[in-house]
Write a protein that holds these residues in place. Structure first.
Motif, PDB file in Angstrom:
ATOM      1  N   THR A   3      -6.064  -1.128   3.452  1.00 50.33           N
ATOM      2  CA  THR A   3      -5.174  -2.310   3.556  1.00 50.33           C
ATOM      3  C   THR A   3      -4.783  -2.842   4.730  1.00 50.33           C
ATOM      4  O   THR A   3      -4.995  -3.988   5.371  1.00 50.33           O
ATOM      5  CB  THR A   3      -4.212  -2.123   2.428  1.00 50.33           C
ATOM      6  OG1 THR A   3      -4.530  -1.822   1.233  1.00 50.33           O
ATOM      7  CG2 THR A   3      -3.155  -3.556   2.393  1.00 50.33           C
ATOM      8  N   GLU A   4      -4.469  -1.844   5.579  1.00 50.31           N
ATOM      9  CA  GLU A   4      -3.790  -1.948   6.867  1.00 50.31           C
ATOM     10  C   GLU A   4      -4.983  -2.555   8.016  1.00 50.31           C
ATOM     11  O   GLU A   4      -4.642  -2.886   9.219  1.00 50.31           O
ATOM     12  CB  GLU A   4      -3.418  -0.562   7.308  1.00 50.31           C
ATOM     13  CG  GLU A   4      -2.150  -0.121   6.737  1.00 50.31           C
ATOM     14  CD  GLU A   4      -2.343   0.689   5.682  1.00 50.31           C
ATOM     15  OE1 GLU A   4      -1.500   1.208   4.830  1.00 50.31           O
ATOM     16  OE2 GLU A   4      -3.465   0.683   5.060  1.00 50.31           O
TER      17      GLU A   4
ATOM     18  N   THR B 181       5.235   2.195  10.955  1.00 47.87           N
ATOM     19  CA  THR B 181       4.611   1.519  12.087  1.00 47.87           C
ATOM     20  C   THR B 181       3.904   2.450  13.030  1.00 47.87           C
ATOM     21  O   THR B 181       2.840   2.380  13.337  1.00 47.87           O
ATOM     22  CB  THR B 181       4.956   0.119  12.217  1.00 47.87           C
ATOM     23  OG1 THR B 181       5.225  -0.601  11.098  1.00 47.87           O
ATOM     24  CG2 THR B 181       4.081  -0.693  13.076  1.00 47.87           C
TER      25      THR B 181
ATOM     26  N   VAL C  65       2.491  -4.236   3.734  1.00 53.27           N
ATOM     27  CA  VAL C  65       1.572  -4.032   5.001  1.00 53.27           C
ATOM     28  C   VAL C  65       1.506  -5.681   5.346  1.00 53.27           C
ATOM     29  O   VAL C  65       1.125  -6.630   4.683  1.00 53.27           O
ATOM     30  CB  VAL C  65      -0.072  -3.859   4.558  1.00 53.27           C
ATOM     31  CG1 VAL C  65      -0.860  -3.813   5.725  1.00 53.27           C
ATOM     32  CG2 VAL C  65       0.123  -2.378   4.105  1.00 53.27           C
TER      33      VAL C  65
ATOM     34  N   THR D 169       1.741   4.957  12.322  1.00 56.90           N
ATOM     35  CA  THR D 169       0.174   4.604  11.888  1.00 56.90           C
ATOM     36  C   THR D 169      -0.592   3.977  13.184  1.00 56.90           C
ATOM     37  O   THR D 169      -1.863   4.224  13.219  1.00 56.90           O
ATOM     38  CB  THR D 169       0.245   3.729  10.710  1.00 56.90           C
ATOM     39  OG1 THR D 169       1.090   4.389   9.712  1.00 56.90           O
ATOM     40  CG2 THR D 169      -0.994   3.378  10.291  1.00 56.90           C
TER      41      THR D 169
ATOM     42  N   THR E  42      -6.083   6.256  10.556  1.00 49.23           N
ATOM     43  CA  THR E  42      -6.485   6.048   9.167  1.00 49.23           C
ATOM     44  C   THR E  42      -5.874   6.964   8.317  1.00 49.23           C
ATOM     45  O   THR E  42      -5.799   6.853   7.227  1.00 49.23           O
ATOM     46  CB  THR E  42      -7.959   5.689   8.949  1.00 49.23           C
ATOM     47  OG1 THR E  42      -8.581   6.955   9.037  1.00 49.23           O
ATOM     48  CG2 THR E  42      -8.509   4.673   9.875  1.00 49.23           C
TER      49      THR E  42
ATOM     50  N   MET F 232      -3.384  -4.216  11.295  1.00 48.10           N
ATOM     51  CA  MET F 232      -2.118  -5.148  10.506  1.00 48.10           C
ATOM     52  C   MET F 232      -1.138  -5.028  11.806  1.00 48.10           C
ATOM     53  O   MET F 232      -1.261  -4.401  12.851  1.00 48.10           O
ATOM     54  CB  MET F 232      -1.673  -4.324   9.590  1.00 48.10           C
ATOM     55  CG  MET F 232      -1.109  -2.886  10.137  1.00 48.10           C
ATOM     56  SD  MET F 232      -0.060  -1.998   8.790  1.00 48.10           S
ATOM     57  CE  MET F 232       0.447  -0.408   9.728  1.00 48.10           C
TER      58      MET F 232
ATOM     59  N   TYR G 215       4.270  -2.578   9.254  1.00 56.44           N
ATOM     60  CA  TYR G 215       4.912  -2.302   7.926  1.00 56.44           C
ATOM     61  C   TYR G 215       6.168  -2.991   7.842  1.00 56.44           C
ATOM     62  O   TYR G 215       6.995  -3.163   8.736  1.00 56.44           O
ATOM     63  CB  TYR G 215       5.013  -0.880   7.447  1.00 56.44           C
ATOM     64  CG  TYR G 215       3.669  -0.042   7.338  1.00 56.44           C
ATOM     65  CD1 TYR G 215       3.010  -0.389   6.334  1.00 56.44           C
ATOM     66  CD2 TYR G 215       3.403   1.008   8.271  1.00 56.44           C
ATOM     67  CE1 TYR G 215       1.612   0.578   6.143  1.00 56.44           C
ATOM     68  CE2 TYR G 215       2.262   1.772   8.024  1.00 56.44           C
ATOM     69  CZ  TYR G 215       1.508   1.491   7.013  1.00 56.44           C
ATOM     70  OH  TYR G 215       0.299   2.203   6.802  1.00 56.44           O
TER      71      TYR G 215
ATOM     72  N   SER H 272       0.715  -1.122   0.021  1.00 54.59           N
ATOM     73  CA  SER H 272       0.055   0.112   0.113  1.00 54.59           C
ATOM     74  C   SER H 272       0.915   1.158  -0.021  1.00 54.59           C
ATOM     75  O   SER H 272       1.654   1.588   0.972  1.00 54.59           O
ATOM     76  CB  SER H 272      -0.890   0.007   1.095  1.00 54.59           C
ATOM     77  OG  SER H 272      -1.654   1.189   1.557  1.00 54.59           O
TER      78      SER H 272
ATOM     79  N   LEU I  48      -5.280   2.255  15.043  1.00 55.30           N
ATOM     80  CA  LEU I  48      -4.771   2.666  13.969  1.00 55.30           C
ATOM     81  C   LEU I  48      -5.177   3.947  13.158  1.00 55.30           C
ATOM     82  O   LEU I  48      -6.490   4.197  13.161  1.00 55.30           O
ATOM     83  CB  LEU I  48      -5.016   1.606  12.859  1.00 55.30           C
ATOM     84  CG  LEU I  48      -4.150   1.746  11.397  1.00 55.30           C
ATOM     85  CD1 LEU I  48      -3.879   0.359  10.918  1.00 55.30           C
ATOM     86  CD2 LEU I  48      -5.224   2.337  10.347  1.00 55.30           C
TER      87      LEU I  48
END
Length: 529
Positions: free
Chosen positions: A320-321, A399, A188, A402, A411, A389, A392, A178, A409
């Motif tokens: 995706t995460e 990471t 991810v 995020t 977004t 997730m 990364y 991503s 997380l």
């Protein structure tokens, strides 16, 4: 103040993805058709799918693939994709899915970043696959063709050996990439538990059934198609009808011929369904539900599609995460009402089970509460749950930026929430351009533009075209006044996948930047004077 959706939590099985999806198939399930290719008519029953997955896992093991290895998959939607994807998972390896529109250099970049040892693909993709493995320093033998000759499957052979030393919450299953606002894409890391959790979280809201016929035109290589179409439909024992690409005639013919009941779309498909006269020539009465995702769907557009096709249209949100679904409007009864009110089509949905949300003012850091009435002020949406997730790949800093210490997380999307906890996505904080459901990082295009000898500086933003689709627009400072917009667009198009192409160009004397050198994109969107 954190908030959750109105749905009860679900029990998430402590199992790997293959065990979760395929263990305990009943005799009736084994006879069901799992996948049908719209173009060729090729079919796999659930029994033949599982047998093919096991056979391919053995083939990978014979090639030296083991637990924790990474295998890339470059293949369009087809029954073979499911065999390749789940065969890799079954072998204990990690699958990194690649966009079928990617060029050789783009494939090579992902192979290198993921440290993939094999590239699983088909004959149609051999030219770019061979270019990619050469560039990535892999031997040509690293290419495995799903449509090549397969070793004979021996049902009496030894069971597939899978390394079970790691728990599902620790074992990485998939590694989609991503791209952020930098030019380098991020891998991810999604665990078996992430994927099992998300299928389990959304199952009661999607209401997929064993007698449903699900059209899969959105790509399986994307996390939306991977989790919501492929894995969720397989978990429900539905029949999936695959299309290798979207074209309106093929889409309509497939719905009519296969009596499709359930369709997942992105907004560009909705535009075609709302406007094209061809729609009226087909019998689409089998449809019972349409779910839109990948980008926000406007209320008017969604309503037009719903009325024209006589089918409920609801929306979801994810990334995706988040494996990817974090919000969804329940599909039962055409979009179930919560607390006495039915969500409008423009709503992104309620938080899925087992998750907690926050809205945070991105400027002040103050939390925004759920209002007693109406909509809250906008805030950045934060999500915590088992679908977040693992991080990364090889990027601890990204990471940490995020996913915070409390497991939320961030977004990067602005959202509002209503009194029932229903979330409405307002806008993106991040600068990603979403073109036809794909993510296009402006910095990647800017870096490419700067390699042109006649371009001194460049910036890229997303702008709406005549259909309301967001397209990349380049602002260029040229060192050669003879350079034309057409030449700029042709230069980019030759080196990127089609969805990344620059589709509008403007020439400037200087790119607006902050004292720190950051491009001031807001000045490009709203020029002064």
């Amino acid at each position: 103040m954190s908030f959750a959706g109105p749905f009860p939590d679900v029990r998430i099985p402590d199992a790997g993805l293959h065990e979760f999806l395929f263990t305990g198939l009943s005799p009736a399930d084994r006879r069901r058709v799992a996948l049908t290719a719209a173009e060729s008519g090729e079919q796999l029953t659930y029994a033949s799918l599982v047998a093919s997955i096991d056979a391919f896992a053995r083939e990978l093991a014979a090639a030296g693939v083991g637990a924790g290895d990474v295998v890339a998959l470059l293949h369009p939607n087809a029954p073979a994709f499911a065999v390749g994807f789940h065969g890799i998972i079954r072998s204990g390896a990690i699958v990194t899915t690649i966009n079928v529109l990617a060029t050789g250099p783009e494939i090579a970049k992902q192979l290198t970043a993921a440290k993939a040892m094999l590239l699983v693909t088909s004959r149609a993709f051999l030219p770019q696959a061979e270019e990619a493995v050469r560039s990535a320093g892999l031997d040509k033998a690293a290419i495995v063709l799903l449509d090549g000759e397969r070793p004979a499957y021996d049902p009496s052979g030894h069971p597939v050996a899978v390394d079970t030393r790691l728990e599902p919450a620790e074992r990485i299953a998939v590694l989609p990439f991503s791209s952020g606002t930098t030019s380098e894409p991020k891998g991810v890391m999604l665990t078996h538990r992430n994927l099992v959790a998300n299928v389990t979280q959304i199952a009661p809201l999607l209401d997929l059934r064993a007698n449903d016929v699900v059209l899969a035109v959105l790509p399986f290589f994307h996390i939306y198609g991977m989790t919501v179409l492929m894995n969720s439909a397989l978990a429900a024992r539905s029949r999936i009808v695959t299309m290798t690409r979207f074209d309106l005639t093929g889409f309509l013919e497939t719905v009519q011929r296969h009596r499709v009941t359930y369709v997942f779309i992105a907004p560009p498909v909705a535009v075609a369904l709302a406007k094209h006269p061809l729609v009226d020539d087909y019998n689409l009465s089998s449809l019972r539900m349409m779910v839109s995702g990948a980008a926000p769907l406007e209320e008017e557009l969604g309503t037009t599609v719903s009325k024209r096709l006589s089918v409920p249209v609801v929306q979801g949100f994810g990334m995706t995460e988040l494996s990817p679904v974090s919000h969804l409007v329940p599909t039962a009864d055409g979009g179930a009402s919560i607390a006495g009110r039915r969500a409008p089509i423009a709503a992104s949905g309620w938080p899925v089970p087992n998750t907690v949300n926050k809205l945070v003012n991105p400027a002040t850091g103050a939390e925004i509460g759920v209002p007693a009435d109406g909509l809250s002020e906008p805030g950045e949406l934060w999500v915590r749950g088992p679908n977040v997730m693992a991080g990364y790949l090889g990027n601890a800093d990204a990471t940490a930026e995020t996913v915070d210490a409390d497991g939320f997380l961030h977004t990067g999307d602005l959202a509002r929430v209503d009194s029932t906890g229903c979330v409405y996505i307002v806008d993106r904080i991040k600068e990603l351009i979403k073109y036809k459901g794909y993510q296009v990082p402006p910095a990647e295009l800017e870096a490419l533009l700067l390699t042109h000898p006649a371009i001194a500086d460049a910036a890229v933003i997303g702008i709406p075209d005549a259909d309301g689709e967001e397209i990349p627009k380049a602002f260029v400072v040229t060192a050669d006044e003879t350079l034309t917009a057409h030449e700029v667009m042709t230069f980019v198009a030759a080196q990127v996948a089609p969805y990344k192409k620059v589709r509008a160009v403007a020439f400037l004397t200087a790119i607006p930047k902050s004292p720190a050198g950051k491009i001031l994109r807001k000045n490009l969107r709203n020029p002064i004077g």
